[in-house]
Design an enzyme around this catalytic site. Structure first.
Site, PDB file in Angstrom:
ATOM      1  N   PHE A 173     -33.806 -16.854 -49.736  1.00 42.37           N
ATOM      2  CA  PHE A 173     -34.546 -16.239 -48.625  1.00 42.37           C
ATOM      3  C   PHE A 173     -35.239 -17.269 -47.751  1.00 42.37           C
ATOM      4  O   PHE A 173     -35.575 -16.972 -46.610  1.00 42.37           O
ATOM      5  CB  PHE A 173     -35.658 -15.317 -49.166  1.00 42.37           C
ATOM      6  CG  PHE A 173     -35.173 -14.174 -49.983  1.00 42.37           C
ATOM      7  CD1 PHE A 173     -34.774 -13.004 -49.372  1.00 42.37           C
ATOM      8  CD2 PHE A 173     -35.095 -14.259 -51.357  1.00 42.37           C
ATOM      9  CE1 PHE A 173     -34.305 -11.941 -50.114  1.00 42.37           C
ATOM     10  CE2 PHE A 173     -34.632 -13.207 -52.114  1.00 42.37           C
ATOM     11  CZ  PHE A 173     -34.230 -12.045 -51.492  1.00 42.37           C
ATOM     12  N   ALA A 174     -35.532 -18.442 -48.294  1.00 47.32           N
ATOM     13  CA  ALA A 174     -36.410 -19.391 -47.592  1.00 47.32           C
ATOM     14  C   ALA A 174     -35.809 -19.770 -46.242  1.00 47.32           C
ATOM     15  O   ALA A 174     -34.703 -20.303 -46.170  1.00 47.32           O
ATOM     16  CB  ALA A 174     -36.603 -20.648 -48.442  1.00 47.32           C
ATOM     17  N   THR A 198     -28.443 -11.953 -41.171  1.00 48.81           N
ATOM     18  CA  THR A 198     -29.187 -11.099 -40.250  1.00 48.81           C
ATOM     19  C   THR A 198     -28.289 -10.442 -39.213  1.00 48.81           C
ATOM     20  O   THR A 198     -27.236 -10.992 -38.861  1.00 48.81           O
ATOM     21  CB  THR A 198     -30.256 -11.940 -39.513  1.00 48.81           C
ATOM     22  OG1 THR A 198     -30.773 -11.181 -38.408  1.00 48.81           O
ATOM     23  CG2 THR A 198     -29.679 -13.220 -38.937  1.00 48.81           C
ATOM     24  N   TYR A 202     -32.200 -18.888 -33.940  1.00 50.19           N
ATOM     25  CA  TYR A 202     -32.346 -18.240 -35.258  1.00 50.19           C
ATOM     26  C   TYR A 202     -30.997 -17.662 -35.695  1.00 50.19           C
ATOM     27  O   TYR A 202     -30.514 -17.949 -36.799  1.00 50.19           O
ATOM     28  CB  TYR A 202     -33.415 -17.144 -35.170  1.00 50.19           C
ATOM     29  CG  TYR A 202     -33.467 -16.242 -36.379  1.00 50.19           C
ATOM     30  CD1 TYR A 202     -33.853 -16.733 -37.619  1.00 50.19           C
ATOM     31  CD2 TYR A 202     -33.121 -14.896 -36.281  1.00 50.19           C
ATOM     32  CE1 TYR A 202     -33.895 -15.907 -38.736  1.00 50.19           C
ATOM     33  CE2 TYR A 202     -33.160 -14.063 -37.387  1.00 50.19           C
ATOM     34  CZ  TYR A 202     -33.544 -14.574 -38.610  1.00 50.19           C
ATOM     35  OH  TYR A 202     -33.575 -13.750 -39.713  1.00 50.19           O
ATOM     36  N   LEU A 257     -42.569  -4.618 -35.516  1.00 53.11           N
ATOM     37  CA  LEU A 257     -43.145  -3.403 -34.946  1.00 53.11           C
ATOM     38  C   LEU A 257     -44.018  -2.627 -35.941  1.00 53.11           C
ATOM     39  O   LEU A 257     -45.157  -2.272 -35.615  1.00 53.11           O
ATOM     40  CB  LEU A 257     -42.004  -2.506 -34.426  1.00 53.11           C
ATOM     41  CG  LEU A 257     -42.451  -1.176 -33.833  1.00 53.11           C
ATOM     42  CD1 LEU A 257     -43.332  -1.388 -32.598  1.00 53.11           C
ATOM     43  CD2 LEU A 257     -41.227  -0.321 -33.482  1.00 53.11           C
ATOM     44  N   GLY A 301     -34.780 -11.135 -24.794  1.00 52.87           N
ATOM     45  CA  GLY A 301     -33.809 -11.268 -25.886  1.00 52.87           C
ATOM     46  C   GLY A 301     -33.676 -10.056 -26.791  1.00 52.87           C
ATOM     47  O   GLY A 301     -32.939 -10.116 -27.768  1.00 52.87           O
TER      48      GLY A 301
END
Ligand SMILES: NC(=O)c1ccc[n+]([C@@H]2O[C@H](COP(=O)([O-])OP(=O)(O)OC[C@H]3O[C@@H](n4cnc5c(N)ncnc54)[C@H](O)[C@@H]3O)[C@@H](O)[C@H]2O)c1
Ligand SMILES: O=c1ccn([C@@H]2O[C@H](COP(=O)(O)OP(=O)(O)O[C@H]3O[C@H](CO)[C@H](O)[C@H](O)[C@H]3O)[C@@H](O)[C@H]2O)c(=O)[nH]1
Length: 325
Positions: free
Chosen positions: A73-74, A117, A141, A188, A281
């Protein structure tokens, strides 16, 4: 299994570590604490404070550790920061992952599950995003995560690693004493709940002129407990020499207004929402097709948006200032 969880002091990694411990796995967390919290590392996990950018430190953890798998995960994961400082993302995410793979190969660790992602798809104009959708990240990213996905495919082919990339859509909710505490917070649901709690005066609605039913952007929210379960399935089903990619979403999108209305209903609080311009974006809609995860992992999300908001609200009320307070 004996497992290493990188980023296990962060939001999602700590909750996955907790689920792994609950089913009897032996867990070591490796985290630099750059953006994580020592308090989030679950009791029962061994903890090593180390940076993936330090190959000697990573090698020392893996060498002779007897690990059967790594859940990775890092990473840095602020889209805006990645646009301003792409070099941080290429180094932190890509070089960090390469150091991890080098150490795993040297130590003979056979499997890896990686946090990819939806950002790898960019801004696809389709109702449901399948894994066949072309990769077209629009920020550093997403580029860094897609590069790692490709590294894993090469590593599996060349060296027999069993690798799985899980492409998360929007992760939300909390799990017992573990929840979401990012600095800065950009997501959010925690921001809406801070507005409900009065720790911020209002929440912004970024864009009301999207081509969506109510004009606000639509996302596919997944409860962090459901997401964690997918990691366990992926560890069990990873195949040596293969790299598989699975979207993790619900095939159901919610608009920003729908999220805010859900939070009003769950909390019973007034939430002041201010209409603002679009955030740069942000695509109009990102909703996952999940047929591949259903078939390949036997995974389907079980919890609703209301569950995510309720669990996050309970956690927020117990930790109004996050872990630090
Ligand atoms: N939160 C989401 O909605 C979402 C969506 C898609 C993908 N992801 C991915 O899931 C993963 C976890 O997300 P999160 O929200 O839990 O993030 P987080 O920031 O809460 O946790 C990441 C952890 O990694 C650690 N870390 C970062 N760089 C490191 C390094 N070089 N060496 C050692 N440790 C390092 C941080 O200290 C932190 O504890 C990330 O890889 C992120 O890109 C998250
Ligand atoms: O104060 C806010 C914050 C967000 N939003 C909107 O709410 C939606 C969700 O925003 P989040 O920041 O919670 O999540 P993103 O969809 O932007 O980001 C998610 O997807 C990204 C890839 O697209 C990354 O993977 C990221 O880590 C992951 O959380 C977006 O339409 C955003 O514009 C608001 O209206 N107001």
């Amino acid at each position: 299994m004996r497992l290493l969880v990188t980023g296990g002091a962060g939001y999602i990694g700590s909750i996955v570590a907790q689920q792994l411990l609950a089913r009897g796995d032996d867990v070591t967390v490796l985290d630099s604490l750059y953006r994580g919290h020592r308090e989030a590392v679950p009791e029962g996990a061994a903890f090593v404070e180390a940076d993936l950018l330090d190959p000697a430190a990573v090698g020392a953890v893996l060498d002779g550790g007897g690990f059967e798998g790594v859940v990775h995960f890092a990473a840095l994961s602020l889209v805006g920061e990645s646009v301003e400082h792409p070099e941080r993302y290429w180094r932190g995410n890509v070089v960090g992952a390469l150091n991890l793979l080098d150490a795993m190969r040297a130590a003979g660790v056979p499997r890896l599950v990686f946090s990819s992602t939806a950002a790898t798809y960019g801004e696809p104009a389709v109702d449901l995003i399948t894994e066949e959708e072309p990769n077209a990240p629009v920020n550093a990213y997403g580029n860094s995560k897609l590069t790692i996905d490709r590294m894993l495919a090469d590593e599996a082919r060349a060296h027999g690693l069993a690798a799985v990339s899980l492409r998360y859509f929007n992760v939300a909710g909390a799990s017992g004493r573990l929840g979401e505490d990012h600095t800065p917070e950009t997501h959010l649901i925690p921001l809406v709940l801070q507005a409900a709690a009065g720790t911020r005066p209002s929440v912004a609605i970024f864009g009301t002129d999207y081509p969506t039913p109510d004009g606000t952007a639509v996302r596919d929210y997944v409860h962090v407990d459901d997401l964690a379960r997918a990691h366990i399935l992926a560890l069990e089903k990873a195949v040596p020499g293969r790299h598989d990619i699975f979207n993790l979403g619900s095939e159901r999108g919610y608009s920003v207004r729908e999220v805010i209305d859900t939070a009003r209903a769950v909390t019973g609080r007034e939430i002041v929402a201010l209409e603002e311009d679009r955030r740069a974006g942000d695509p109009p809609q990102l909703v996952a097709a999940n047929a591949r995860a259903r078939a390949g992992l036997g995974w389907a999300p079980e919890k609703s948006l209301e569950d995510m908001v309720r669990d996050a609200w309970v956690w927020h009320q117990a930790h109004p200032g996050g872990y630090g307070a």
